[in-house]
Design a protein around this motif. Sequence first.
Motif, short mmCIF file in Angstrom:
data_model
loop_
_atom_site.label_atom_id
_atom_site.label_comp_id
_atom_site.label_asym_id
_atom_site.label_seq_id
_atom_site.Cartn_x
_atom_site.Cartn_y
_atom_site.Cartn_z
N HIS A 264 44.43 -10.57 -55.93
CA HIS A 264 43.87 -10.93 -57.24
C HIS A 264 44.73 -10.35 -58.36
CE1 HIS A 264 40.34 -12.34 -55.08
NE2 HIS A 264 40.36 -11.21 -54.42
N ASP B 188 22.27 -16.14 -53.70
CA ASP B 188 23.43 -16.35 -52.84
C ASP B 188 23.84 -15.01 -52.24
OD1 ASP B 188 23.45 -19.00 -53.50
OD2 ASP B 188 25.20 -18.89 -54.80
N GLN C 246 36.25 -11.35 -46.94
CA GLN C 246 35.00 -11.88 -47.49
C GLN C 246 34.81 -11.46 -48.95
OE1 GLN C 246 31.28 -12.04 -45.26
NE2 GLN C 246 32.33 -11.22 -43.47
N THR D 8 37.15 -13.52 -51.11
CA THR D 8 36.64 -14.88 -51.31
C THR D 8 35.52 -14.90 -52.32
OG1 THR D 8 37.26 -15.51 -49.05
CG2 THR D 8 35.60 -16.87 -50.15
N ALA D 9 34.66 -13.88 -52.28
CA ALA D 9 33.57 -13.80 -53.25
C ALA D 9 34.08 -13.60 -54.67
CB ALA D 9 32.62 -12.66 -52.87
N ASP E 48 36.90 -14.75 -55.79
CA ASP E 48 37.37 -16.08 -56.19
C ASP E 48 36.22 -16.99 -56.59
OD1 ASP E 48 40.06 -15.49 -55.77
OD2 ASP E 48 40.02 -16.18 -53.68
N THR E 49 35.12 -16.87 -55.85
CA THR E 49 33.99 -17.78 -56.07
C THR E 49 33.20 -17.43 -57.32
OG1 THR E 49 33.77 -18.11 -53.68
CG2 THR E 49 31.86 -18.69 -55.05
N TYR E 50 32.89 -16.16 -57.51
CA TYR E 50 31.98 -15.75 -58.57
C TYR E 50 32.66 -15.10 -59.77
CZ TYR E 50 28.69 -16.46 -54.74
OH TYR E 50 27.98 -17.00 -53.70
N GLY F 256 36.13 -15.91 -60.60
CA GLY F 256 37.43 -16.56 -60.63
C GLY F 256 38.06 -16.56 -62.01
#
Length: 289
Positions: free
Chosen positions: A93, A253, A277, A280-281, A283-285, A287
């Motif tokens: 990141h 979620d 994990q 990825t979270a 990136d998802t929440y 980003g």
Amino acid sequence: MKKIFVLIFLFGIQVNFISCSKDNDNNTTESLEEKTMLNVSYGNDPLQKYDLYLPADRSSNKTKVIVLVHGGGWTGGDKADMDFFIPYIKLRHPDHAIVNVNYVLADMDTPAFPNQFLDVDAIINKLTAEKDELQILPEFAMIGASAGAHISLMYDYVYDNDDQVKVVGDIVGPTDFTDPFYSENPNFPALMAALVDESAYPPGTNYAEVLSPALRVTNDSSPTLLFYGNTDPLVPLTNGTTLNAALNNSQIDHSFTVYEGGHGDWAPNDIENMKEQLSTAVDTYLGVD
């Protein structure tokens, strides 16, 4: 002659306007270098410090923040315990800022609760107030380990009134002090009494309940990732299952991962899976637009 003067005057204005425009363009596109700020004070106590890692090319429109909160039973530990996350986060990141925090550890004169939650609040408020100076966007992911996970969960579920925290990573965090694992321990009442500033809560408060994140979940709680060991001698797996059920009931979620092993002493591939994990979270929440 008059016409020539007017033309020269207008041409001068045009040249000046173009020059200023170029200067403004240079200012807005000027990139910032990567910067590290160690032991930044956010209060008067020597422990009220954090390390701040600012990425290159940051801006107040996009550079969101990942907060790391160490464990140590609320009475020990140090932000250095979370340093192992920093190279991974920088790699995965590179456009996010990172804040690795210390909070005032509990002792006989300084109870943990609610002071450690308020320390996190002071950090969030300071970073928010300095967003233009730092060139960050004050939206946060919080990743906590053990006691740090408990602090992170409590901050999000109870204290984050402005919804600045967008996702929480809970690594073996205590979530339910009403669990028989704690409540049936004869030493637990004394421990709870030592950790709580009773003057900060109304008389008759059930501290085991109000300090249990699993019992404080609401529809406003942030997405949460849970990581627990199936033979943890310090935080029972039932604390994970109880929080998982509460998040299910509130339709938040979340994910719930159980690894073979104890209090974070998991196989290297499981540690990598956890970090993946969490990444990825982010990136998802959280980003970067």
